[in-house]
Design a protein around this motif. Structure first.
Motif, short mmCIF file in Angstrom:
data_model
loop_
_atom_site.label_atom_id
_atom_site.label_comp_id
_atom_site.label_asym_id
_atom_site.label_seq_id
_atom_site.Cartn_x
_atom_site.Cartn_y
_atom_site.Cartn_z
N LEU A 161 -5.01 -39.53 77.57
CA LEU A 161 -4.87 -38.92 78.88
C LEU A 161 -4.36 -39.95 79.87
N ASN A 162 -3.91 -39.46 81.03
CA ASN A 162 -3.42 -40.38 82.06
C ASN A 162 -4.10 -40.10 83.40
N ASP A 163 -3.78 -40.94 84.39
CA ASP A 163 -4.46 -40.83 85.68
C ASP A 163 -3.97 -39.67 86.53
N ALA A 164 -2.98 -38.93 86.06
CA ALA A 164 -2.56 -37.69 86.73
C ALA A 164 -3.35 -36.49 86.23
N GLY A 165 -4.34 -36.75 85.36
CA GLY A 165 -5.15 -35.66 84.82
C GLY A 165 -4.48 -34.91 83.70
N LEU A 166 -3.45 -35.51 83.09
CA LEU A 166 -2.74 -34.87 81.98
C LEU A 166 -3.24 -35.46 80.67
N GLY A 167 -3.57 -34.59 79.73
CA GLY A 167 -4.07 -35.03 78.43
C GLY A 167 -3.30 -34.39 77.30
N VAL A 168 -3.34 -35.05 76.14
CA VAL A 168 -2.62 -34.58 74.95
C VAL A 168 -3.51 -34.76 73.73
N CYS A 169 -3.60 -33.71 72.92
CA CYS A 169 -4.16 -33.80 71.57
C CYS A 169 -3.06 -33.44 70.58
N VAL A 170 -3.23 -33.82 69.32
CA VAL A 170 -2.11 -33.72 68.39
C VAL A 170 -2.57 -33.24 67.02
N ASN A 171 -1.73 -32.41 66.40
CA ASN A 171 -1.92 -31.98 65.01
C ASN A 171 -0.60 -32.16 64.26
N LEU A 190 4.70 -38.53 71.42
CA LEU A 190 3.36 -38.50 71.99
C LEU A 190 3.26 -39.38 73.23
N ARG A 191 3.82 -40.60 73.13
CA ARG A 191 3.76 -41.50 74.27
C ARG A 191 4.58 -40.96 75.45
N SER A 192 5.71 -40.34 75.16
CA SER A 192 6.53 -39.76 76.22
C SER A 192 5.76 -38.70 76.99
N ALA A 193 5.01 -37.87 76.28
CA ALA A 193 4.20 -36.85 76.95
C ALA A 193 3.16 -37.50 77.86
N LEU A 194 2.50 -38.54 77.38
CA LEU A 194 1.44 -39.19 78.15
C LEU A 194 1.97 -40.00 79.32
N GLU A 195 3.25 -40.36 79.30
CA GLU A 195 3.84 -41.07 80.43
C GLU A 195 4.20 -40.12 81.58
#
Length: 360
Positions: A161-171, A190-195
């Protein structure tokens, strides 16, 4: 209580974050690269081919995800590792894995969570021999964007997750369209999404680039008080995208396609516990308000044991097929909090909490 695995902190430009990470984790990165080089060789991919694929992944990453590519180049520099091997490591899914019976993910919107918060959660199920290479990466870039992610040494992200409140889980997913020859690697996506600063930006980052492997991203974001959070599930195949939206405030996902992309699903030809894990997780969440402990209880579930939501290693089988819940995570996006524990999650483990509102 200390984190259940190494925590590496880095600050600065993407390149600086990468070099810091690479130098601090150099020994773990070298060991993980050697480990995957052995796995590549066992799959019939020799060192020269690994370097060739790595160069393709690097070129695609620099073209379509340049900030992430700068960080990965920094990792190689800081670890004094071969840069093509680092990119091959981040493309290991493209090179040697199709969908396996691993990972169950959950999203619960504030309208369903007992505390009114947007929550993501998952078990990360992987080969038990990979446990020693797992770590937490905590970066703050020159823009002030902070990201905390679970990953493997030499990679930049899995769930986080990041400090903008955006999180990612992955399958992991498997498609008949999957291929090895280039595209932006699975772990770079995955990293692009979290950035990203918001869900729209994250969707653009993962949908607009060429891909070689299929991947499922369960993403969510919490918004300022008074604005409900949001979640969306994105099934990515090399040449297509499918979307799932919350039903009664909940999304669950395992390792098979649930959208129209299912026509290309490789699991249809081999079978998998995935076909009941996602549905079971939805049922176990029930119909009323969902407590965070209720989510953790789902992550401990043994229905279908040992190929359950809480996955246990099966001794005696083929080594390549061994899978176990290595770590269990809950992300409270409103609190900007990652809670993480050693798996399997049924063993009375305690969750360690990392809050992004605290100093890095």
């Amino acid at each position: 209580m200390p984190p259940p695995l190494p925590l590496i902190t880095a600050k600065g430009t993407p390149r600086k974050c990468g070099t810091t990470y690479g130098s601090v984790a150099a020994s773990a990165i070298a060991a993980n690269v050697a480990n995957y080089m052995t796995r590549f060789a066992a799959a019939g991919i020799d060192a020269q081919q690994v370097h060739g694929y790595g160069a393709l992944f690097r070129a695609a990453s620099h073209q379509h995800a340049p900030r992430v590519a700068e960080m990965l180049d920094g990792v190689a520099e800081g670890a004094r590792a071969n840069v093509d091997e680092i990119y091959a490591l981040n493309g290991r899914t493209e090179l040697i894995y199709s969908a396996a019976g691993e990972c169950t993910a959950i999203a619960v919107l504030g309208e369903r969570s007992a505390g009114g918060h947007t929550l993501l959660a998952q078990n990360w199920d992987w080969h038990p021999d990979q446990r020693p290479y797992a770590l937490l990466l905590d970066t703050t870039d020159e823009r002030g964007r902070r990201v905390v992610a679970l990953t493997e040494a030499g990679m930049l992200a899995k769930a986080g997750l990041n400090d903008a409140g955006l999180g990612v889980c992955v399958n992991m997913l498997g498609s008949t369209k999957d291929r090895r020859d280039g595209g932006v690697p699975y772990h770079v996506l995955l990293r692009s999404a979290l950035e990203s600063a918001h869900l729209g930006e994250a969707l653009a980052a993962v949908c607009s680039v060429p891909r070689g492997a299929s991947i499922n991203l369960l993403m969510g974001q919490a918004y300022p008080a008074g604005t409900p959070g949001e979640a969306i599930d994105v099934e990515l195949a090399p040449d297509d995208v499918g979307f799932l939206h919350p039903v009664d405030g909940v999304i669950t996902h395992a390792n098979h396609f649930e959208t129209a992309l299912a026509r290309h699903d490789t699991l249809k030809y081999i079978g998998s516990s995935s076909f009941f894990r996602s549905s079971r997780a939805r049922r176990l969440l029930g119909t009323g308000p969902v407590e965070e402990e209720g989510i953790r209880a789902v992550l401990r579930d043994h229905g279908g044991f040992p190929q359950a939501i809480c996955r246990h290693d099966e001794p005696g089988g083929a080594d390549a097929d061994r899978t176990e819940t290595l770590f269990s995570l809950v992300l409270d996006l409103d609190e900007r909090r990652m809670s993480i524990a050693h798996g399997p999650a049924c063993r009375g483990v305690e969750y360690h909490h990392i809050r992004l509102g605290e100093s890095a």
